[in-house]
Design an enzyme around this catalytic site. Structure first.
Site, PDB file in Angstrom:
ATOM      1  N   TRP A  62       0.802  -1.220   0.000  1.00 11.24           N
ATOM      2  CA  TRP A  62       0.000   0.000   0.000  1.00 11.24           C
ATOM      3  C   TRP A  62       0.835   1.270   0.000  1.00 11.24           C
ATOM      4  CZ3 TRP A  62       1.508   2.738   4.154  1.00 11.24           C
ATOM      5  CH2 TRP A  62       2.014   2.031   5.241  1.00 11.24           C
ATOM      6  N   LYS A 121      -2.511  -7.567  -8.343  1.00  9.36           N
ATOM      7  CA  LYS A 121      -3.375  -7.458  -7.156  1.00  9.36           C
ATOM      8  C   LYS A 121      -2.805  -6.369  -6.261  1.00  9.36           C
ATOM      9  CE  LYS A 121      -3.419  -9.001  -3.121  1.00  9.36           C
ATOM     10  NZ  LYS A 121      -3.936  -7.757  -2.541  1.00  9.36           N
ATOM     11  N   SER A 178       5.713  -7.481   3.007  1.00  7.30           N
ATOM     12  CA  SER A 178       6.444  -7.884   4.208  1.00  7.30           C
ATOM     13  C   SER A 178       7.141  -9.226   4.016  1.00  7.30           C
ATOM     14  CB  SER A 178       5.470  -7.967   5.377  1.00  7.30           C
ATOM     15  OG  SER A 178       4.504  -8.956   5.091  1.00  7.30           O
ATOM     16  N   GLU A 182      10.499  -8.563  -3.142  1.00  4.60           N
ATOM     17  CA  GLU A 182      11.010  -7.307  -2.572  1.00  4.60           C
ATOM     18  C   GLU A 182      10.366  -7.196  -1.198  1.00  4.60           C
ATOM     19  OE1 GLU A 182      13.174  -5.315  -3.939  1.00  4.60           O
ATOM     20  OE2 GLU A 182      13.218  -6.026  -5.995  1.00  4.60           O
ATOM     21  N   LEU A 183      11.134  -7.510  -0.155  1.00  4.72           N
ATOM     22  CA  LEU A 183      10.515  -7.684   1.167  1.00  4.72           C
ATOM     23  C   LEU A 183      10.912  -6.565   2.132  1.00  4.72           C
ATOM     24  CD1 LEU A 183      10.958 -11.568   1.263  1.00  4.72           C
ATOM     25  CD2 LEU A 183       9.095 -10.222   0.293  1.00  4.72           C
ATOM     26  N   CYS A 205      10.117   0.737   2.681  1.00  6.00           N
ATOM     27  CA  CYS A 205      11.005  -0.397   2.971  1.00  6.00           C
ATOM     28  C   CYS A 205      12.432   0.102   3.126  1.00  6.00           C
ATOM     29  CB  CYS A 205      10.919  -1.414   1.854  1.00  6.00           C
ATOM     30  SG  CYS A 205      11.213  -0.675   0.261  1.00  6.00           S
ATOM     31  N   GLU A 217      10.815  -3.875  11.980  1.00  2.00           N
ATOM     32  CA  GLU A 217      10.631  -2.821  10.975  1.00  2.00           C
ATOM     33  C   GLU A 217       9.633  -1.828  11.574  1.00  2.00           C
ATOM     34  OE1 GLU A 217       8.996  -4.254   7.257  1.00  2.00           O
ATOM     35  OE2 GLU A 217      10.052  -2.684   6.174  1.00  2.00           O
TER      36      GLU A 217
HETATM   37  P1  NAD Z   1       1.950  -6.963   3.362  1.00  3.23           P
HETATM   38  O1  NAD Z   1       2.965  -8.051   3.224  1.00  3.23           O
HETATM   39  O2  NAD Z   1       1.015  -7.003   4.499  1.00  3.23           O
HETATM   40  O3  NAD Z   1       1.030  -6.913   2.061  1.00  3.23           O
HETATM   41  C1  NAD Z   1       1.577  -6.781   0.765  1.00  3.23           C
HETATM   42  C2  NAD Z   1       0.565  -7.290  -0.236  1.00  3.23           C
HETATM   43  O4  NAD Z   1       0.363  -8.683  -0.037  1.00  3.23           O
HETATM   44  C3  NAD Z   1      -0.820  -6.648  -0.144  1.00  3.23           C
HETATM   45  O5  NAD Z   1      -1.332  -6.521  -1.461  1.00  3.23           O
HETATM   46  C4  NAD Z   1      -1.618  -7.694   0.630  1.00  3.23           C
HETATM   47  O6  NAD Z   1      -2.999  -7.632   0.353  1.00  3.23           O
HETATM   48  C5  NAD Z   1      -1.013  -8.967   0.076  1.00  3.23           C
HETATM   49  N1  NAD Z   1      -1.139 -10.162   0.911  1.00  3.23           N
HETATM   50  C6  NAD Z   1      -1.095 -10.253   2.257  1.00  3.23           C
HETATM   51  N2  NAD Z   1      -1.192 -11.556   2.632  1.00  3.23           N
HETATM   52  C7  NAD Z   1      -1.273 -12.280   1.487  1.00  3.23           C
HETATM   53  C8  NAD Z   1      -1.356 -13.684   1.196  1.00  3.23           C
HETATM   54  N3  NAD Z   1      -1.389 -14.605   2.164  1.00  3.23           N
HETATM   55  N4  NAD Z   1      -1.424 -14.081  -0.095  1.00  3.23           N
HETATM   56  C9  NAD Z   1      -1.378 -13.162  -1.094  1.00  3.23           C
HETATM   57  N5  NAD Z   1      -1.291 -11.840  -0.880  1.00  3.23           N
HETATM   58  C10 NAD Z   1      -1.221 -11.401   0.389  1.00  3.23           C
HETATM   59  O7  NAD Z   1       2.769  -5.595   3.308  1.00  3.23           O
HETATM   60  P2  NAD Z   1       2.215  -4.102   3.367  1.00  3.23           P
HETATM   61  O8  NAD Z   1       1.801  -3.807   4.773  1.00  3.23           O
HETATM   62  O9  NAD Z   1       1.246  -3.835   2.263  1.00  3.23           O
HETATM   63  O10 NAD Z   1       3.543  -3.280   3.005  1.00  3.23           O
HETATM   64  C11 NAD Z   1       4.529  -3.038   3.912  1.00  3.23           C
HETATM   65  C12 NAD Z   1       5.671  -4.011   3.756  1.00  3.23           C
HETATM   66  O11 NAD Z   1       6.137  -3.984   2.414  1.00  3.23           O
HETATM   67  C13 NAD Z   1       6.872  -3.640   4.592  1.00  3.23           C
HETATM   68  O12 NAD Z   1       7.412  -4.795   5.168  1.00  3.23           O
HETATM   69  C14 NAD Z   1       7.838  -3.033   3.580  1.00  3.23           C
HETATM   70  O13 NAD Z   1       9.182  -3.083   3.927  1.00  3.23           O
HETATM   71  C15 NAD Z   1       7.554  -3.851   2.386  1.00  3.23           C
HETATM   72  N6  NAD Z   1       7.981  -3.158   1.176  1.00  3.23           N
HETATM   73  C16 NAD Z   1       9.094  -3.620   0.533  1.00  3.23           C
HETATM   74  C17 NAD Z   1       9.555  -2.959  -0.597  1.00  3.23           C
HETATM   75  C18 NAD Z   1      10.785  -3.442  -1.315  1.00  3.23           C
HETATM   76  O14 NAD Z   1      10.976  -3.037  -2.448  1.00  3.23           O
HETATM   77  N7  NAD Z   1      11.619  -4.276  -0.727  1.00  3.23           N
HETATM   78  C19 NAD Z   1       8.869  -1.836  -1.077  1.00  3.23           C
HETATM   79  C20 NAD Z   1       7.736  -1.388  -0.391  1.00  3.23           C
HETATM   80  C21 NAD Z   1       7.296  -2.076   0.733  1.00  3.23           C
END
Ligand code: NAD
Length: 489
Positions: A159, A183, A238, A259-260, A293, A390
């Site tokens: 998001w 998605k 994440s 990309e986590l 991130c 984080e």
């Molecule tokens: P999140 O992992 O909660 O969600 C990311 C996406 O995954 C969302 O679209 C969510 O709906 C989806 N999702 C969640 N559970 C799922 C599942 N079981 N199956 C399929 N899809 C699923 O992360 P967030 O809160 O949206 O974003 C924050 C995280 O993203 C932080 O950890 C941040 O560091 C990371 N991030 C990393 C980068 C990078 O480039 N390394 C960039 C931006 C954000």
């Protein structure tokens, strides 16, 4: 002319985009997308279920062969036309990003420039996919190496950067000749919907991009991931969710890009230019209200400059004006939701309990929206809870160090390895740090590294693969090797 909020929201499609059509979702209840600065609903949008997800994959699969054969120049031009349209409508995209995600409008404009650049960059890369041709060492054959698109890809985005996280995946996928199902995150899906409408206007063929928005991410994504038609998964989010997706991908040995999360160390040495370090800290910590991130998560500062750094940094944070992102004088928005805000409170409390001191901020703001005052914590003890997680919000813990070895050991003491920052005016020290810090990226005397022309990504539990740069398109290409006998024999 700038649109009103209502006029802008009226432009955003609210359906799923499957096979070139905007359709209703078959999931229960619409998704209500909120403005985090007010807690009010901006728009209700379609909710996809597993059937919708499979319909999107079927459309991507049906379009794959033709898209892969479409001339690279034509693929490039669709990306370039979309880039031009987004640039013309930059203010609309910036407003929408700010409304649904909360970041100040100036930062949202920055995201539009940065995010859109992936479309231009990959439009340029689409026509530079090369192979090789040569004699086998024995001289009895000819060896060809060609690149081919991996096939239909599934992109799951977070998001925090609603435009850039989508373009960083759609750009290289389309350039490589892959079709895609996207998605977006349930919290900020509107920008992706507007982007895909823009792709539609730019002439992207039906089925090449499909979008599903859903409130049931796991249940709706799983059938796509286990379907034989899918060839690639690309995820930003994440580490916890990335790990689950890697497990699911293992079943069918999918190509994966992950990309986590991050836990970026920000090192300030005694010989640093402190003005540059404080400016860098503002960028690395406060970009996106700390919800990046790449956000500096642990300030590791030499004891001789720690006090001055802490006070100058705190003074700058104290000047930030909290408010709704789209208000012109706002320089710091809300965090994304109540859960994120409660997490800031928990981390600040734990840090104080564990021996740290609040220099500025440290509190939630009463009233509408999810505001938390920008916070500096000094004298944070190594091993404190806040250094292990984080933070993902406007809280900056400072740990003091004595020697370079100690600083490097503290910096590397994490399972994450996305990015590190280091401020020093000693070139040799700078290069030693670049070689010792266990991260995929380092900002050396700068607090901002993101660039479409650079390979973005992490090591350790921060992920695999790279987005952007000449590396980015490779994530969507397979290598095909051909042997044929020497034509003169
Ligand atoms: P999140 O992992 O909660 O969600 C990311 C996406 O995954 C969302 O679209 C969510 O709906 C989806 N999702 C969640 N559970 C799922 C599942 N079981 N199956 C399929 N899809 C699923 O992360 P967030 O809160 O949206 O974003 C924050 C995280 O993203 C932080 O950890 C941040 O560091 C990371 N991030 C990393 C980068 C990078 O480039 N390394 C960039 C931006 C954000």
């Amino acid at each position: 002319m700038t649109l009103s909020e209502a006029e802008l929201l009226a432009k955003v499609p609210t359906g799923l985009y499957i096979d070139g059509q905007w359709v209703e979702g078959r999931g229960e209840n619409a998704i209500a997308v909120e403005d985090p600065a007010t807690g009010k609903v901006l728009l209700e949008i379609a909710n996809a279920n597993a059937q919708d997800a499979l319909a999107a994959l079927a459309a991507a699969d049906a379009a794959q062969a033709k898209w892969a054969r479409t001339a690279p120049r034509e693929r490039a031009e669709i990306l370039r036309r979309t880039f031009d349209l987004v640039r013309e409508r930059a203010e609309e995209f910036a407003m929408l990003i700010s409304l649904e995600m909360g970041k100040p409008i100036a930062e949202a404009r920055g995201e539009v420039t940065y995010g859109n650049e992936f479309l231009r960059w990959f439009s340029e890369e689409a026509v530079r996919i090369t192979g090789r041709y040569g004699s086998s060492p024995e001289g009895t054959g000819r060896m060809l190496v060609a690149k081919r698109p991996v096939g239909p890809a599934f992109a799951i985005t977070p998001w925090n950067f609603p435009l850039a996280m989508a373009t960083r995946k759609i750009g290289p996928a389309l350039a490589a000749g892959c079709t895609i199902v996207v998605k977006p995150a349930e919290l900020t899906p509107l920008t992706t919907l507007l982007l895909v409408k823009t792709f539609e206007e730019a002439g992207v063929p039906a089925g090449v991009i499909n979008v599903i928005t859903t409130s049931t991410s796991a249940a709706t994504s799983a059938p796509i991931i286990s379907d034989r038609r899918l060839r690639k998964i690309t995820f930003t989010g994440s580490t916890a969710v990335g790990r689950k997706l890697l497990e699911q991908s293992a079943e069918r040995v999918l190509r994966t890009s992950m990309e986590l999360g991050g836990n970026a160390p920000f090192l300030v040495f005694a010989d640093a230019d402190l003005d540059a370090a404080v400016n860098g800290a503002m960028l690395a910590k406060m970009r996106n209200i700390g919800q990046a991130c790449t956000a500096a998560n642990r300030f590791i500062v030499h004891e001789s400059v720690a006090e001055e750094f802490a006070h100058r940094f705190a003074a700058r944070l104290g000047q930030l004006q909290l408010g709704r992102g789209i208000d012109a004088d706002t320089t710091c928005g809300p965090v994304i939701d109540q859960r994120a805000r409660a997490n800031m409170e928990r981390l600040v409390e734990a840090t104080v309990r564990e021996g740290g001191q609040v220099i500025t901020g440290g509190q939630s703001v009463a009233g509408d929206g999810y505001f938390f005052t920008p916070t500096v914590l000094d004298n944070v003890q190594p091993g404190s809870t806040i250094l292990k997680e984080e933070i993902f919000g406007p809280v900056a813990p400072i740990v003091r160090f004595k020697t370079e070895d100690e600083a490097v050991a503290l910096a590397n003491d994490t399972e994450y390895g996305l990015i590190s920052y280091a401020f020093t005016q000693d070139l040799k020290r700078g290069l030693r740090l670049v070689e010792s810090l266990d991260t995929g990226m380092t900002g050396l005397n700068t607090g901002l590294v993101s660039n479409a022309a650079a390979p973005f990504g992490g090591v350790k539990e921060s992920g695999t693969g790279r987005e952007g740069g000449v590396e980015g398109i490779q994530e969507y290409l397979e290598t095909k090797y051909v042997m044929t006998p020497d034509p003169f024999l």
